[in-house]
Design a protein around this motif. Structure first.
Motif, PDB file in Angstrom:
ATOM      1  N   MET A   1      -2.047   8.880   1.928  1.00  0.00           N
ATOM      2  CA  MET A   1      -0.880   8.016   1.782  1.00  0.00           C
ATOM      3  C   MET A   1      -1.032   6.732   2.598  1.00  0.00           C
ATOM      4  N   ALA A   2      -1.549   6.871   3.797  1.00  0.00           N
ATOM      5  CA  ALA A   2      -1.710   5.700   4.669  1.00  0.00           C
ATOM      6  C   ALA A   2      -2.654   4.679   4.052  1.00  0.00           C
ATOM      7  N   LYS A   3      -3.705   5.161   3.360  1.00  0.00           N
ATOM      8  CA  LYS A   3      -4.691   4.258   2.791  1.00  0.00           C
ATOM      9  C   LYS A   3      -4.302   3.733   1.419  1.00  0.00           C
ATOM     10  N   TYR A   4      -3.743   4.630   0.581  1.00  0.00           N
ATOM     11  CA  TYR A   4      -3.523   4.248  -0.820  1.00  0.00           C
ATOM     12  C   TYR A   4      -2.066   3.972  -1.186  1.00  0.00           C
ATOM     13  N   MET A   5      -1.117   4.388  -0.335  1.00  0.00           N
ATOM     14  CA  MET A   5       0.295   4.097  -0.600  1.00  0.00           C
ATOM     15  C   MET A   5       1.009   3.729   0.699  1.00  0.00           C
ATOM     16  N   PRO A   6       0.497   2.740   1.411  1.00  0.00           N
ATOM     17  CA  PRO A   6       1.105   2.373   2.696  1.00  0.00           C
ATOM     18  C   PRO A   6       2.554   1.946   2.516  1.00  0.00           C
TER      19      PRO A   6
END
Length: 417
Positions: free
Chosen positions: A321-326
């Motif tokens: 989530m942090a990388k692809y849906m910040p």
């Protein structure tokens, strides 16, 4: 006379061309070197697999729109890691507004214009019911549907359709058994969505109560997805004198029901469908304090549960989530749900071992054994077979504390009709 001679000559040349082509084709077939045509492998090229999806980006079930958005991000991650067997994934998702006619239109567009290899995680019981027969006639895999209707496991009549989450009917059976263990003389009221999703819940209650159904269930009321609110339905249910309530509603209406029950000063034993337990999409809009004591069943790890603060599977999801849906709402369990089921789809594609024909994709989907799904609760596994199209059959009861869902009791293995 000249014209017939020209025609005879032309026909002769055509026969010769066909004869030579036929000989070459037979030779190639014998050698096994004829490449698959577009008809043999729709949605698949030498470098790409097309996967289709419909979701409710708008309309009465728009809270679920984040599911397909997360799945889009997931396949972007897969492509960043090299794809599957040298193929990148082209995930094509359209908005159907949770409207069956729109679903039919968009699904036909995916199959006939985009020519996808399969449908993955399309949302909704009424919407997917509208296209199930069409997809099975076309022999297009309708995989891991984003709904728990019991009928998605009907492998005999619909061999190209498979569900993912536990059956709603089984879920209702579990609530009823628990209710009877605590309130043997309970008077139950049921609010349900007027479609196959909602109707699975009274059916599950009836499975347990049998001929005692009429005496125990004092009132049933349905609602339509086009309704503005369910306030009047809840007022009617309270007036029935019920001391137990089962709500089978999608997030918008579930949040309304929780708030209305509180505002009425009604305190029934409250059971809520597990498709509407997202903290971000349901409990927060309803007022977290208004739902304290509500009982549901779970099969996924709750992102807000401190027990999973350092859980390896949830940390894997958080890193994604942090990388692809910040910036996304990490209290919305729909994101975690999407990640887990996408991991399952990835496993099916890996098992295809480069053969992405529709038949093999379906064969591999029906051949999962304790498949990796990092967001499932401990003790809950994913398994399928040619005679088991219900991948997840276990759940655990849980209660809303005002801040999170607290699990209790053992993992319960259910069965589907």
């Amino acid at each position: 006379m000249p014209l017939p001679m020209i025609q005879d000559s032309t026909n002769y040349r055509r026969r010769m061309v066909r004869s030579v082509f036929g000989a070459l084709l037979l030779s190639a077939l014998a050698a096994g070197t004829v490449p698959a045509s577009a008809d043999d492998l729709p949605g698949v090229t030498g470098t790409e697999i097309k996967i289709g999806n419909t979701d409710a980006y708008s309309g009465p079930a728009s809270a679920y729109g984040v599911i397909a958005k997360t799945e889009t991000a997931f396949f972007r991650m897969v492509n960043d890691q090299g794809g599957v067997a040298g193929h990148t994934i082209n995930f094509i998702s359209y908005d159907d507004a949770y409207s069956p006619p729109k679903t039919v239109e968009q699904t036909r567009r995916l199959v006939e214009e985009d020519q996808v290899a399969l449908l993955f995680q399309s949302l909704g019981t009424p919407t997917q019911t509208a296209v199930q027969r069409y997809l099975n006639q076309k022999k297009v895999p309708q995989l891991f549907i984003s709904t728990g209707a019991d009928k998605w496991g009907d492998y005999k009549h619909f061999p190209w359709t498979m569900g993912y989450q536990p059956s709603y009917r089984t879920e209702a059976q579990i609530y009823t058994k628990y209710m009877l263990s605590r309130l043997p003389n309970a008077k139950l009221a049921i609010l349900y969505q007027n479609d196959d999703f909602g109707k699975d819940y009274p059916a599950g209650v009836k499975d347990v109560l049998g001929d005692k159904y009429a005496a125990t269930v004092v009132k049933e009321v349905s609602y339509e997805t086009s309704d503005a609110t369910v306030d009047s339905q809840l007022t009617t249910l309270q007036a029935s004198g019920a001391d137990a309530l089962l709500v089978a509603a999608t997030p918008k209406f579930a949040a309304q029901a929780i708030k209305k029950v509180h505002d009425l000063g009604w305190h029934p034993a409250f059971f809520l469908t597990n498709v509407s337990i997202s903290v971000g999409a349901v409990m927060n809009p309803a007022g977290p304090e208004n739902g304290i004591g509500i009982i549901t069943s779970g099969y996924m790890k709750d992102p807000t549960d401190p027990v999973f603060k350092d859980d390896p599977g949830m940390n894997e999801w958080r890193a994604f989530m942090a990388k692809y849906m910040p910036g996304a709402d990490l209290t919305d369990a729909n994101h975690a749900f999407a990640y887990g089921v996408s991991m399952l789809m990835w496993q099916v594609l890996k098992q295809c071992d480069g053969d992405f024909s529709r038949a093999n994709i379906m064969k591999q989907a029906a051949n999962l054994h304790d498949a990796y799904d990092p967001i499932l609760l401990p003790g809950i596994k994913v398994n399928t077979s040619p005679t088991n199209f219900h991948p997840i059959r276990a759940m655990q009861l849980q209660k809303w504390t005002g801040t999170t869902w607290e699990r209790f009791g053992d993992v319960i293995q259910g069965s589907s009709s």
